[in-house]
Design a protein around this motif. Structure first.
Motif, PDB file in Angstrom:
ATOM      1  N   ILE A  50       0.844  -1.191   0.000  1.00  0.00           N
ATOM      2  CA  ILE A  50       0.000   0.000   0.000  1.00  0.00           C
ATOM      3  C   ILE A  50       0.880   1.241   0.000  1.00  0.00           C
ATOM      4  CG2 ILE A  50      -1.725   1.308   1.291  1.00  0.00           C
ATOM      5  CD1 ILE A  50      -2.762  -1.365   2.376  1.00  0.00           C
ATOM      6  N   SER A  51       0.618   2.135  -0.933  1.00  0.00           N
ATOM      7  CA  SER A  51       1.396   3.362  -1.074  1.00  0.00           C
ATOM      8  C   SER A  51       0.440   4.530  -1.273  1.00  0.00           C
ATOM      9  CB  SER A  51       2.363   3.254  -2.265  1.00  0.00           C
ATOM     10  OG  SER A  51       3.062   4.456  -2.477  1.00  0.00           O
ATOM     11  N   VAL A  52       0.717   5.637  -0.605  1.00  0.00           N
ATOM     12  CA  VAL A  52      -0.153   6.816  -0.653  1.00  0.00           C
ATOM     13  C   VAL A  52       0.688   8.043  -0.980  1.00  0.00           C
ATOM     14  CG1 VAL A  52      -1.769   8.268   0.628  1.00  0.00           C
ATOM     15  CG2 VAL A  52      -1.731   5.794   1.021  1.00  0.00           C
ATOM     16  N   SER A  53       0.212   8.840  -1.927  1.00  0.00           N
ATOM     17  CA  SER A  53       0.858  10.100  -2.271  1.00  0.00           C
ATOM     18  C   SER A  53       0.073  11.235  -1.612  1.00  0.00           C
ATOM     19  CB  SER A  53       0.891  10.286  -3.787  1.00  0.00           C
ATOM     20  OG  SER A  53       1.357  11.571  -4.125  1.00  0.00           O
ATOM     21  N   VAL A  54       0.778  12.095  -0.888  1.00  0.00           N
ATOM     22  CA  VAL A  54       0.150  13.191  -0.159  1.00  0.00           C
ATOM     23  C   VAL A  54       0.715  14.519  -0.646  1.00  0.00           C
ATOM     24  CG1 VAL A  54      -0.199  14.240   2.115  1.00  0.00           C
ATOM     25  CG2 VAL A  54      -0.172  11.741   1.877  1.00  0.00           C
ATOM     26  N   SER A  55      -0.164  15.478  -0.877  1.00  0.00           N
ATOM     27  CA  SER A  55       0.256  16.840  -1.197  1.00  0.00           C
ATOM     28  C   SER A  55      -0.803  17.795  -0.682  1.00  0.00           C
ATOM     29  CB  SER A  55       0.478  17.014  -2.703  1.00  0.00           C
ATOM     30  OG  SER A  55      -0.702  16.742  -3.425  1.00  0.00           O
ATOM     31  N   GLU A  56      -0.704  19.079  -1.028  1.00  0.00           N
ATOM     32  CA  GLU A  56      -1.674  20.071  -0.586  1.00  0.00           C
ATOM     33  C   GLU A  56      -2.107  20.915  -1.766  1.00  0.00           C
ATOM     34  OE1 GLU A  56       0.055  22.847   2.141  1.00  0.00           O
ATOM     35  OE2 GLU A  56       1.971  22.857   1.077  1.00  0.00           O
ATOM     36  N   SER A  57      -3.367  21.329  -1.757  1.00  0.00           N
ATOM     37  CA  SER A  57      -3.867  22.200  -2.808  1.00  0.00           C
ATOM     38  C   SER A  57      -3.518  23.643  -2.472  1.00  0.00           C
ATOM     39  CB  SER A  57      -5.379  22.045  -2.961  1.00  0.00           C
ATOM     40  OG  SER A  57      -6.039  22.552  -1.801  1.00  0.00           O
ATOM     41  N   HIS A  58      -3.683  24.519  -3.461  1.00  0.00           N
ATOM     42  CA  HIS A  58      -3.455  25.939  -3.207  1.00  0.00           C
ATOM     43  C   HIS A  58      -4.332  26.746  -4.140  1.00  0.00           C
ATOM     44  CE1 HIS A  58      -1.029  26.777  -6.877  1.00  0.00           C
ATOM     45  NE2 HIS A  58      -0.746  25.502  -6.778  1.00  0.00           N
ATOM     46  N   SER A  59      -4.659  27.947  -3.720  1.00  0.00           N
ATOM     47  CA  SER A  59      -5.488  28.843  -4.515  1.00  0.00           C
ATOM     48  C   SER A  59      -4.687  29.404  -5.682  1.00  0.00           C
ATOM     49  CB  SER A  59      -6.005  29.994  -3.641  1.00  0.00           C
ATOM     50  OG  SER A  59      -6.584  31.012  -4.436  1.00  0.00           O
ATOM     51  N   VAL A  60      -5.378  29.706  -6.783  1.00  0.00           N
ATOM     52  CA  VAL A  60      -4.704  30.314  -7.937  1.00  0.00           C
ATOM     53  C   VAL A  60      -4.210  31.712  -7.593  1.00  0.00           C
ATOM     54  CG1 VAL A  60      -5.979  29.014  -9.653  1.00  0.00           C
ATOM     55  CG2 VAL A  60      -6.918  31.174  -8.811  1.00  0.00           C
ATOM     56  N   PHE A  61      -4.774  32.305  -6.510  1.00  0.00           N
ATOM     57  CA  PHE A  61      -4.358  33.649  -6.100  1.00  0.00           C
ATOM     58  C   PHE A  61      -3.145  33.611  -5.174  1.00  0.00           C
ATOM     59  CE2 PHE A  61      -8.973  33.802  -6.818  1.00  0.00           C
ATOM     60  CZ  PHE A  61      -8.997  34.681  -7.890  1.00  0.00           C
ATOM     61  N   ARG A  62      -2.702  32.401  -4.824  1.00  0.00           N
ATOM     62  CA  ARG A  62      -1.539  32.274  -3.950  1.00  0.00           C
ATOM     63  C   ARG A  62      -0.276  32.294  -4.805  1.00  0.00           C
ATOM     64  NH1 ARG A  62      -0.464  27.088   0.012  1.00  0.00           N
ATOM     65  NH2 ARG A  62       1.633  27.649   0.721  1.00  0.00           N
ATOM     66  N   VAL A  63       0.280  33.475  -4.956  1.00  0.00           N
ATOM     67  CA  VAL A  63       1.458  33.669  -5.797  1.00  0.00           C
ATOM     68  C   VAL A  63       2.525  34.394  -4.977  1.00  0.00           C
ATOM     69  CG1 VAL A  63       2.360  34.696  -7.898  1.00  0.00           C
ATOM     70  CG2 VAL A  63       0.020  33.811  -7.874  1.00  0.00           C
ATOM     71  N   PRO A  64       3.784  33.900  -4.936  1.00  0.00           N
ATOM     72  CA  PRO A  64       4.185  32.641  -5.562  1.00  0.00           C
ATOM     73  C   PRO A  64       3.810  31.440  -4.693  1.00  0.00           C
ATOM     74  CG  PRO A  64       6.055  33.621  -4.475  1.00  0.00           C
ATOM     75  CD  PRO A  64       4.912  34.597  -4.285  1.00  0.00           C
ATOM     76  N   TYR A  65       3.721  30.266  -5.331  1.00  0.00           N
ATOM     77  CA  TYR A  65       3.455  29.033  -4.609  1.00  0.00           C
ATOM     78  C   TYR A  65       4.681  28.139  -4.712  1.00  0.00           C
ATOM     79  CZ  TYR A  65       1.890  24.281  -3.704  1.00  0.00           C
ATOM     80  OH  TYR A  65       1.798  23.009  -3.234  1.00  0.00           O
ATOM     81  N   GLN A  66       5.174  27.660  -3.596  1.00  0.00           N
ATOM     82  CA  GLN A  66       6.359  26.823  -3.573  1.00  0.00           C
ATOM     83  C   GLN A  66       5.990  25.416  -3.109  1.00  0.00           C
ATOM     84  OE1 GLN A  66       9.265  27.719  -4.681  1.00  0.00           O
ATOM     85  NE2 GLN A  66      10.423  25.880  -4.166  1.00  0.00           N
ATOM     86  N   PRO A  67       6.014  24.423  -3.999  1.00  0.00           N
ATOM     87  CA  PRO A  67       5.708  23.053  -3.576  1.00  0.00           C
ATOM     88  C   PRO A  67       6.691  22.583  -2.504  1.00  0.00           C
ATOM     89  CG  PRO A  67       5.802  23.234  -5.972  1.00  0.00           C
ATOM     90  CD  PRO A  67       6.358  24.503  -5.435  1.00  0.00           C
ATOM     91  N   ARG A  68       6.235  21.630  -1.688  1.00  0.00           N
ATOM     92  CA  ARG A  68       7.103  21.130  -0.627  1.00  0.00           C
ATOM     93  C   ARG A  68       6.827  19.652  -0.370  1.00  0.00           C
ATOM     94  NH1 ARG A  68       4.494  21.182   4.768  1.00  0.00           N
ATOM     95  NH2 ARG A  68       2.294  21.782   4.529  1.00  0.00           N
ATOM     96  N   GLN A  69       7.793  19.007   0.210  1.00  0.00           N
ATOM     97  CA  GLN A  69       7.597  17.661   0.700  1.00  0.00           C
ATOM     98  C   GLN A  69       6.962  17.732   2.084  1.00  0.00           C
ATOM     99  OE1 GLN A  69       8.716  14.130  -0.466  1.00  0.00           O
ATOM    100  NE2 GLN A  69       7.940  15.411  -2.138  1.00  0.00           N
ATOM    101  N   ILE A  70       5.855  17.021   2.250  1.00  0.00           N
ATOM    102  CA  ILE A  70       5.164  16.985   3.549  1.00  0.00           C
ATOM    103  C   ILE A  70       5.672  15.754   4.290  1.00  0.00           C
ATOM    104  CG2 ILE A  70       2.939  16.868   4.709  1.00  0.00           C
ATOM    105  CD1 ILE A  70       1.703  18.121   2.204  1.00  0.00           C
TER     106      ILE A  70
END
Length: 343
Positions: A50-70
């Motif tokens: 079993i493997s799960v990928s986790v991330s977070e959403s963000h608003s299009v108005f959130r500029v700049p947006y920096q992806p991260r490892q959770i």
């Protein structure tokens, strides 16, 4: 006098045009703020941990947006409402500095694979975000087999290959499917109007040949009345059993322009896979396909992507796969020069 009136009107018209072109209007967004949500992607398969990928959403108005490892999420797996395991974060493979950060954080089971006859729930807690969860039940596999193959001359030295795949849809239930195929093929470089020349190589290449299923009406229904060419291509080769409930069905996959000539040591190894998938995964793939094909079309209605994740986004699905293979020719053969094609 009439000429003077016309001339006097021209500057006024030009002023109106320039005023229209040069004006800019800023409209403040007054809608509700979109709060970040947990995004879960999980595909349960009986042959994989079993493997799960986790991330977070963000608003299009959130500029700049920096992806991260959770790295501090708490990911729990429940089987039939009983806690099975808390998954462990698996660090992403290091990438060059010029690569964008990987936004998907992977959490993996230490020992558990999904089993038939059980319901699985994946719960994810990320600090600062609402707890999200999704559920899936592993569907039973449906056996597929290569029933027949045939070829016909289509001119200019090319042949059309037809592969027939046979399976029986289980009765008394709604079933969802996906068909995929891959191949390893060899094509002779030399002139086929001349005898085989061992100094000419046979090119060897792997390929995704799922597109052959587009010749079958279950995958690509005929659209004779689609005058404006508005039908959506089936990007993921998915279908349901609405037209074949409880029946045996033979699917036709057609490939134009290539049939291996074994006199020149050409060959074809092909693998055909029939996956039974959950309803949620079917709806996700269907909507995501439509979203991809319409997102740049300003005339099209926006297509929301389906999700079965409560308090979040993404999809928790399950898949069971059976396969059969086709072999034409031999590979490798002693004395034959091969050249690998990698794209």
């Amino acid at each position: 006098m009439k000429m003077k009136r016309i001339i006097s009107l021209i500057p006024a018209a030009l002023l109106i045009v320039f005023a229209t072109v040069s004006c800019e209007t800023t409209i403040d967004y007054k809608g509700p703020e979109t709060e970040p949500k947990v995004v879960i992607y999980a595909l349960l398969h009986p042959d994989s941990l079993i493997s799960v990928s986790v991330s977070e959403s963000h608003s299009v108005f959130r500029v700049p947006y920096q992806p991260r490892q959770i790295t501090n999420a708490v990911v729990k797996i429940y089987r039939d409402d009983t806690l099975l395991e808390t998954l462990t974060y698996q660090a992403a493979e290091p990438e060059p500095d010029y690569y964008p950060p990987n936004p998907y954080s992977r959490y993996v089971s230490s020992a558990y694979r999904p089993e038939y006859g059980h319901d699985y729930r994946i719960e994810v807690e990320v600090p600062g975000l609402r707890k999200a969860y999704g559920e899936a039940r592993l569907p039973a596999p449906v056996t597929v087999e290569v029933a027949d193959t045939s070829s016909m001359d289509i001119g200019y030295g090319y042949r059309e290959l037809t592969v027939k795949l046979k399976f029986r849809d289980p009765a008394g239930e709604e079933n969802f499917y996906r068909i995929t195929a891959s191949s390893l093929a060899g094509i002779y470089y030399g002139d086929k109007f001349e005898p085989y020349n061992p100094e000419n190589a046979v090119g060897v290449q792997e390929a995704d040949i799922s597109y052959g299923a587009l010749s079958d009406p279950l995958i690509a229904p005929r659209q004779e009345d689609d005058f404006f060419d508005m039908s959506m291509p089936n990007m993921y080769y998915i279908f349901l059993d609405e037209l074949i409930p409880g029946k045996e069905y033979t699917m036709r996959l057609t490939y134009n322009g290539f049939y291996p000539d074994t006199d020149y040591f050409e060959f074809l190894f092909a693998w055909f896979r029939l996956s039974t998938i959950t309803r949620d995964l079917y709806l996700y793939l269907q909507s995501y396909s439509a979203h991809l094909q319409t997102r740049d079309n300003f005339l099209a209605e926006p297509v929301p992507v389906y999700t079965n994740v409560t308090n979040g986004l993404g999809v928790v699905g399950a898949v069971s796969t059976t396969s059969d293979s086709l072999t034409i020719g031999e590979y490798p053969v002693d004395g034959v020069l091969y050249e690998r094609w990698d794209y």
